[in-house]
Design an enzyme around this catalytic site. Structure first.
Site, PDB file in Angstrom:
ATOM      1  N   LYS A 110       0.812  -1.223   0.000  1.00 31.56           N
ATOM      2  CA  LYS A 110       0.000   0.000   0.000  1.00 31.56           C
ATOM      3  C   LYS A 110       0.842   1.269   0.000  1.00 31.56           C
ATOM      4  O   LYS A 110       0.385   2.326  -0.414  1.00 31.56           O
ATOM      5  CB  LYS A 110      -0.968  -0.020   1.174  1.00 31.56           C
ATOM      6  CG  LYS A 110      -2.015  -1.106   1.001  1.00 31.56           C
ATOM      7  CD  LYS A 110      -3.075  -1.076   2.067  1.00 31.56           C
ATOM      8  CE  LYS A 110      -4.163  -2.087   1.776  1.00 31.56           C
ATOM      9  NZ  LYS A 110      -3.693  -3.484   1.916  1.00 31.56           N
TER      10      LYS A 110
HETATM   11  C1  LIG Z   1      -4.327  -4.566   1.227  1.00 33.69           C
HETATM   12  C2  LIG Z   1      -3.561  -5.821   1.079  1.00 33.69           C
HETATM   13  C3  LIG Z   1      -3.937  -6.826   0.157  1.00 33.69           C
HETATM   14  C4  LIG Z   1      -5.188  -6.730  -0.680  1.00 33.69           C
HETATM   15  O1  LIG Z   1      -5.103  -5.762  -1.683  1.00 33.69           O
HETATM   16  P1  LIG Z   1      -6.421  -5.194  -2.394  1.00 33.69           P
HETATM   17  O2  LIG Z   1      -5.998  -4.048  -3.206  1.00 33.69           O
HETATM   18  O3  LIG Z   1      -7.337  -4.814  -1.258  1.00 33.69           O
HETATM   19  O4  LIG Z   1      -6.999  -6.302  -3.211  1.00 33.69           O
HETATM   20  C5  LIG Z   1      -3.130  -7.944   0.035  1.00 33.69           C
HETATM   21  N1  LIG Z   1      -2.018  -8.101   0.795  1.00 33.69           N
HETATM   22  C6  LIG Z   1      -1.627  -7.175   1.695  1.00 33.69           C
HETATM   23  C7  LIG Z   1      -0.420  -7.418   2.515  1.00 33.69           C
HETATM   24  C8  LIG Z   1      -2.378  -5.999   1.866  1.00 33.69           C
HETATM   25  O5  LIG Z   1      -1.973  -5.082   2.772  1.00 33.69           O
END
Ligand SMILES: *Cc1c(COP(=O)(O)O)cnc(C)c1O
Length: 462
Positions: A110
């Site tokens: 993120k």
């Molecule tokens: C947020 C997250 C996901 C999922 O991603 P999306 O964009 O919500 O599909 C997968 N793995 C980790 C470690 C995350 O922080």
């Protein structure tokens, strides 16, 4: 480039306004009025660019209201805090590639988008002499990445609610050790659902929202999707397939559909992607959708990959818009159907179109730990439980497809140390940024799960 809503009532919005708007005023999600397409020669010409240069080349196509030198500054600043100069290093494990998206300040993917969004907000607000108060609820990862995205930024304050004692120790430390004046961590006596409920109630008070310039930083913000498109190109260029510009399959551990949606845009822009594989855990609505056309919401269960413990994939609406051949009325009707009946119906013809682009897998809790162990024993490489769901997909599908696989690695294993130790009996190496957290000073405000108390707290601190 102008932006419009998936529900058709909002059009002609420029990029900066789309970023500030978040959710469109008609309840839909903002999308570019067209997807820029590149010829294979044009794509190949980007092959040797650095991550930042590539980001600039791609983002330029979607942004016409920020000058190139300004955008360049924002992009370069956004990737300074990454601990690898490639930003997104790609490694090879046996016969597949792993794209490490976790080199940002909070060690999860993120950061790639939220570091950019924080700098973008700061620039836009400064231009307009405006300010923004971000309110959000987190079950762990999003909160820390959002806080790191906007800490110390002019014109922005951030209030993040987390359920007291119900996020992992590491996640709690990542949030509460940020002491910048503009950061407010609120530990709520309650569950994540309580936190989400409070935030929703605050946003539904339109007067309060307008008066205090409230904004959100959740995964439906278009700028987050845009920033993520870049690493699909960058990862592709690191594979042997790029020598002949031939196709690859890309696996993405999926919750809210934000990450993989960026892959969908990359494919539509012309990047040679065969299948995008939606890797889910036991919360497998998207797996059921691809395999059986069953998009029905069930209860959320807890797994080793908590950031994918989601049933309502908020970015799915953007994909629906393209599946319905840009018919906003159909999107609106489907979303209404989902609200009332808790499911959307798709006929065979639509499902055929879905399966041209996507494949999907679902990984059980037991299998999740097995994969971590298998990969560790084979390659002496430790993956986190989210990434392991993706690798499970590679192992299940690699004999079905001819094209090579890239798996997106979404978090550093040290963030989910308990599950990793359970799987392999060995602690992953903890990066310095995480090791140091224990000794840092902490600041957190504890409040009861009460909307009015939280509102008062926010007003007092504006
Ligand atoms: C947020 C997250 C996901 C999922 O991603 P999306 O964009 O919500 O599909 C997968 N793995 C980790 C470690 C995350 O922080």
């Amino acid at each position: 480039m102008k932006y419009m809503s998936t529900r058709g009532k909002v059009k002609g919005i420029n990029f900066q306004d789309a970023v500030l708007m978040g959710l469109a005023d008609d309840g839909g999600l903002l999308i570019p009025e067209e997807i820029p397409f590149m010829s294979i020669n044009e794509i190949e010409a980007l092959k040797d660019k650095s991550y930042q240069e590539l980001a600039l080349a791609i983002m330029k196509k979607y942004i016409s209201d920020i000058g190139e030198t300004t955008l360049e500054k924002i992009v370069f600043k956004s990737y300074e805090a990454f601990d690898d100069e490639r930003v997104v290093p790609v490694i090879k494990l046996g016969d597949f590639y792993l794209s490490e998206l976790f080199h940002g300040p909070t060690y999860a993917f993120k950061d790639v988008a939220l570091q950019f969004l924080g700098n973008l907000f700061e620039y836009i607000l400064d231009q307009r002499n405006d300010y923004l108060n971000i309110i959000g609820a987190t079950s762990g990862d999003t909160g820390s990445a959002a806080i790191y995205g906007v800490r110390g930024k002019k014109g922005i304050k951030i209030f993040i609610l987390h359920p007291k004692g119900r996020v992992s120790r590491m996640q709690e430390l990542q949030m509460t050790t940020v002491l910048d004046d503009n950061v407010f961590n609120i530990a709520v006596e309650g569950t994540f659902d309580d936190c989400q409920y409070i935030v929703k109630e605050i946003f539904s008070d339109v007067e309060f929202k307008r008066e205090h310039h409230l904004g959100s930083i959740n995964s439906i913000n278009w700028a987050r999707v845009l920033a993520q498109i870049v690493y699909y190109f960058y990862s592709y260029f690191q594979t042997d397939a790029a020598d002949s510009m031939s196709k690859v399959n890309i696996v993405v551990p999926t919750g809210n559909f934000g990450n993989i949606l960026a892959g969908f845009y990359a494919k539509r822009m012309g990047l040679p992607i065969n299948k995008l594989v939606i890797a889910t855990n036991e919360n497998n609505i998207l797996y059921r959708f691809v395999k059986e056309g069953d998009y029905s919401i069930k209860n959320v269960v807890q797994t080793y990959s908590p950031s994918m413990d989601i049933q309502i994939a908020s970015n799915f609406e953007r994909f629906l818009f393209y599946l319905f051949e840009e018919d906003a009325d159909k999107v609106r009707k489907s979303m209404e159907q989902l609200k009332v009946e808790k499911k959307i119906f798709f006929n065979d013809e639509l499902m055929e179109k879905v399966r041209e682009v996507f494949d999907a897998t679902s990984t059980s809790n037991e299998r999740n730990l097995e994969v971590i162990k298998e990969i560790y024993e084979k390659y002496k490489y430790i993956v986190d439980p989210h990434t392991a769901c993706g690798i499970d997909a590679v192992l299940k599908l690699k004999n079905i497809y001819d094209e090579p696989f890239i798996a997106m690695s979404t978090a550093h294993p040290a963030k989910f140390i308990d599950s990793v130790v359970k799987a392999i009996g060995v602690k992953p190496e903890i990066p310095r940024g995480l090791r140091e957290l224990e000794d840092k000073e902490k600041r957190v405000y504890e409040l009861d799960a009460n909307v009015n108390l939280v509102k008062k707290f926010i007003e007092k601190n504006l």
